[in-house]
Design an enzyme around this catalytic site. Structure first.
Site, PDB file in Angstrom:
ATOM      1  N   ASN A  24      10.605  35.726  48.658  1.00 20.09           N
ATOM      2  CA  ASN A  24      11.386  36.115  49.706  1.00 20.09           C
ATOM      3  C   ASN A  24      12.307  37.281  48.902  1.00 20.09           C
ATOM      4  O   ASN A  24      13.257  36.795  48.238  1.00 20.09           O
ATOM      5  CB  ASN A  24      12.335  35.007  49.993  1.00 20.09           C
ATOM      6  CG  ASN A  24      13.456  35.387  50.860  1.00 20.09           C
ATOM      7  OD1 ASN A  24      13.764  36.604  51.327  1.00 20.09           O
ATOM      8  ND2 ASN A  24      14.526  34.668  50.866  1.00 20.09           N
ATOM      9  N   TRP A  25      12.012  38.438  49.271  1.00 16.63           N
ATOM     10  CA  TRP A  25      12.782  39.520  48.566  1.00 16.63           C
ATOM     11  C   TRP A  25      14.267  39.809  48.953  1.00 16.63           C
ATOM     12  O   TRP A  25      14.813  40.572  48.307  1.00 16.63           O
ATOM     13  CB  TRP A  25      11.921  40.724  48.743  1.00 16.63           C
ATOM     14  CG  TRP A  25      10.650  40.756  48.208  1.00 16.63           C
ATOM     15  CD1 TRP A  25      10.111  39.818  47.610  1.00 16.63           C
ATOM     16  CD2 TRP A  25       9.692  41.986  48.066  1.00 16.63           C
ATOM     17  NE1 TRP A  25       8.826  40.577  46.671  1.00 16.63           N
ATOM     18  CE2 TRP A  25       8.563  41.633  47.097  1.00 16.63           C
ATOM     19  CE3 TRP A  25       9.767  43.241  48.644  1.00 16.63           C
ATOM     20  CZ2 TRP A  25       7.504  42.563  46.921  1.00 16.63           C
ATOM     21  CZ3 TRP A  25       8.771  44.296  48.358  1.00 16.63           C
ATOM     22  CH2 TRP A  25       7.668  43.976  47.418  1.00 16.63           C
ATOM     23  N   LYS A  26      14.586  39.052  50.245  1.00 17.76           N
ATOM     24  CA  LYS A  26      15.952  39.262  50.469  1.00 17.76           C
ATOM     25  C   LYS A  26      16.475  40.936  50.713  1.00 17.76           C
ATOM     26  O   LYS A  26      15.246  41.636  51.229  1.00 17.76           O
ATOM     27  CB  LYS A  26      17.056  38.799  49.663  1.00 17.76           C
ATOM     28  CG  LYS A  26      16.628  37.383  49.332  1.00 17.76           C
ATOM     29  CD  LYS A  26      17.383  36.542  48.493  1.00 17.76           C
ATOM     30  CE  LYS A  26      16.802  35.053  48.366  1.00 17.76           C
ATOM     31  NZ  LYS A  26      17.722  34.223  47.895  1.00 17.76           N
ATOM     32  N   HIS A 110      16.844  30.677  57.045  1.00 17.75           N
ATOM     33  CA  HIS A 110      17.346  30.537  55.620  1.00 17.75           C
ATOM     34  C   HIS A 110      18.759  30.420  55.607  1.00 17.75           C
ATOM     35  O   HIS A 110      19.536  30.749  56.319  1.00 17.75           O
ATOM     36  CB  HIS A 110      16.970  31.996  55.040  1.00 17.75           C
ATOM     37  CG  HIS A 110      17.080  32.198  53.539  1.00 17.75           C
ATOM     38  ND1 HIS A 110      18.278  32.196  52.798  1.00 17.75           N
ATOM     39  CD2 HIS A 110      16.220  31.866  52.525  1.00 17.75           C
ATOM     40  CE1 HIS A 110      18.105  32.332  51.631  1.00 17.75           C
ATOM     41  NE2 HIS A 110      16.839  31.843  51.462  1.00 17.75           N
ATOM     42  N   GLU A 112      20.904  31.702  53.872  1.00 16.56           N
ATOM     43  CA  GLU A 112      21.870  32.955  53.753  1.00 16.56           C
ATOM     44  C   GLU A 112      22.168  33.487  55.245  1.00 16.56           C
ATOM     45  O   GLU A 112      23.101  33.786  55.561  1.00 16.56           O
ATOM     46  CB  GLU A 112      21.322  34.184  53.002  1.00 16.56           C
ATOM     47  CG  GLU A 112      21.434  33.472  51.572  1.00 16.56           C
ATOM     48  CD  GLU A 112      20.331  34.023  50.459  1.00 16.56           C
ATOM     49  OE1 GLU A 112      19.655  35.299  50.936  1.00 16.56           O
ATOM     50  OE2 GLU A 112      20.303  33.763  49.543  1.00 16.56           O
ATOM     51  N   GLU A 180      14.998  23.983  50.773  1.00 14.99           N
ATOM     52  CA  GLU A 180      15.921  24.523  49.921  1.00 14.99           C
ATOM     53  C   GLU A 180      17.338  24.232  49.767  1.00 14.99           C
ATOM     54  O   GLU A 180      18.145  24.527  50.741  1.00 14.99           O
ATOM     55  CB  GLU A 180      15.809  26.208  50.379  1.00 14.99           C
ATOM     56  CG  GLU A 180      14.507  26.756  50.637  1.00 14.99           C
ATOM     57  CD  GLU A 180      14.481  28.395  50.329  1.00 14.99           C
ATOM     58  OE1 GLU A 180      13.996  28.969  49.451  1.00 14.99           O
ATOM     59  OE2 GLU A 180      15.438  29.133  50.913  1.00 14.99           O
ATOM     60  N   GLY A 186      19.368  31.068  44.169  1.00  9.93           N
ATOM     61  CA  GLY A 186      20.189  31.935  43.342  1.00  9.93           C
ATOM     62  C   GLY A 186      21.157  31.525  42.270  1.00  9.93           C
ATOM     63  O   GLY A 186      21.821  32.665  41.769  1.00  9.93           O
ATOM     64  N   SER A 226      15.682  28.796  42.967  1.00  9.52           N
ATOM     65  CA  SER A 226      15.702  29.022  41.467  1.00  9.52           C
ATOM     66  C   SER A 226      14.395  28.468  40.909  1.00  9.52           C
ATOM     67  O   SER A 226      14.113  28.209  39.857  1.00  9.52           O
ATOM     68  CB  SER A 226      16.852  28.332  40.722  1.00  9.52           C
ATOM     69  OG  SER A 226      18.137  29.129  41.158  1.00  9.52           O
ATOM     70  N   GLY A 247      12.942  33.432  45.425  1.00 14.42           N
ATOM     71  CA  GLY A 247      13.718  34.641  45.755  1.00 14.42           C
ATOM     72  C   GLY A 247      13.650  35.474  44.489  1.00 14.42           C
ATOM     73  O   GLY A 247      13.028  36.492  44.284  1.00 14.42           O
ATOM     74  N   GLY A 248      14.560  35.355  43.572  1.00 11.41           N
ATOM     75  CA  GLY A 248      14.876  36.185  42.411  1.00 11.41           C
ATOM     76  C   GLY A 248      13.407  36.520  41.603  1.00 11.41           C
ATOM     77  O   GLY A 248      13.209  37.309  41.504  1.00 11.41           O
TER      78      GLY A 248
HETATM   79  P1  PGA Z   1      15.880  31.989  44.412  1.00  8.17           P
HETATM   80  O1  PGA Z   1      16.032  32.154  46.200  1.00  8.17           O
HETATM   81  O2  PGA Z   1      14.643  31.775  44.070  1.00  8.17           O
HETATM   82  O3  PGA Z   1      16.524  33.428  43.839  1.00  8.17           O
HETATM   83  O4  PGA Z   1      16.759  30.650  44.312  1.00  8.17           O
HETATM   84  C1  PGA Z   1      15.190  31.214  47.015  1.00  8.17           C
HETATM   85  C2  PGA Z   1      15.465  31.496  48.423  1.00  8.17           C
HETATM   86  O5  PGA Z   1      16.473  31.914  48.891  1.00  8.17           O
HETATM   87  O6  PGA Z   1      14.402  31.272  49.120  1.00  8.17           O
END
Ligand code: PGA
Length: 264
Positions: A24-26, A110, A112, A180, A186, A226, A247-248
């Site tokens: 998930n590149w956001k 998600h 966010e 999640e 993050g 994470s 994500g990251g």
């Molecule tokens: P993260 O993000 O791996 O950076 O914690 C995961 C996500 O939001 O899907």
């Protein structure tokens, strides 16, 4: 153990469903950067067919990402979708638009989106239905915030989110659920493999109750929060964890490649 008669091995349980490693590149990467990163990840993913590899990218990166993924085993997803087919919804993107661009997967709900953009359980459900109706595979995100975990209501929150997200959806063959925990996204804090397994198992139990055990056994349930090249193997080894939403670490080909390796 929940859904098997006798004592199945971990492998037998995991074999009932597909492992999916999704990035998930956001809000990261321009189209030219996307092209390079998809190519670099595709190189790492080549021949690794024990899992599906999906990269969910910003809308404007989709054409470049789809082009770069052609002929590889990387699939391209979007990070959200609107629930109407078309109309006066400024700034939104329909499922049909995504399909025509070559997208196969889409994330909905998600945390966010829920936190910063007013996404509710109801809109998550509508978006999931719209994606499914267009033939997309839908990754539905659920998860508790820190206060909810500390209050001991994780199971209730995640069960409720799962039930509401799936309301009116009859066929789960194109549904993936991502557990999640919001406190792990993050933040560098990861759920322990036991915590991840426990909640993914709770979600599977909810699905067994709503549908049946066979459907629950076949459902891919990812962990996200994470996940990285260091902790992926331990998380993915758990019976109820069928992949990751990352994500990251999905922004670095080496780290993401190592996660794909951990899923083999
Ligand atoms: P993260 O993000 O791996 O950076 O914690 C995961 C996500 O939001 O899907």
């Amino acid at each position: 153990m929940l859904f098997f008669k006798g004592t199945p091995t971990k492998k037998e349980m995991k074999d009932t469903r597909r492992t999916v490693i999704a990035g998930n590149w956001k809000m990261n990467k321009t189209p030219s950067e996307a092209k390079a990163l998809v190519a670099a990840i595709a190189e790492k993913a080549a021949g690794k067919d024990a899992c599906d590899v999906v990269l969910c990218v910003p809308y404007v990166d989709i054409p470049a990402a789809v082009e770069a993924a052609k002929g590889t085993n990387v699939k391209i997803g979007a990070e959200n979708v609107h629930f109407k087919e078309s109309g006066a919804y400024t700034g939104e993107i329909s499922a049909q638009m995504l399909v025509e661009c070559g997208v196969s997967h889409v994330i909905v709900g998600h945390s966010e989106r829920r936190q910063y953009f007013g996404e509710t359980n109801e809109t998550v459900n509508l978006r999931a239905k719209a994606g499914l109706a267009a033939g997309l595979k839908v990754i539905i995100c659920v998860g508790e915030v820190l206060e909810e975990r500390q209050s001991g209501i994780t199971a209730e929150i995640v069960s409720m989110q799962t039930k509401l997200a799936l309301a009116g959806i009859e066929d789960l063959s194109n549904v993936i659920i991502a557990y999640e925990p919001v406190w792990a996204i993050g933040t560098g804090l990861t759920a322990t493999p036991e915590q991840a397994d426990e909640v993914c198992g709770i979600i599977r139990g909810v699905v067994a109750g709503l549908y049946d055990e066979k459907t629950a056994e076949a459902l891919t349930i990812q962990y996200g929060g994470s996940m990285n090249d260091k902790n992926a193997a331990e998380l993915l080894a758990k019976v109820n964890v069928d992949g990751g939403l990352i994500g990251g670490a999905s922004l670095k080909a080496d780290a993401f490649g190592a996660i794909i390796d951990a899923a083999q």
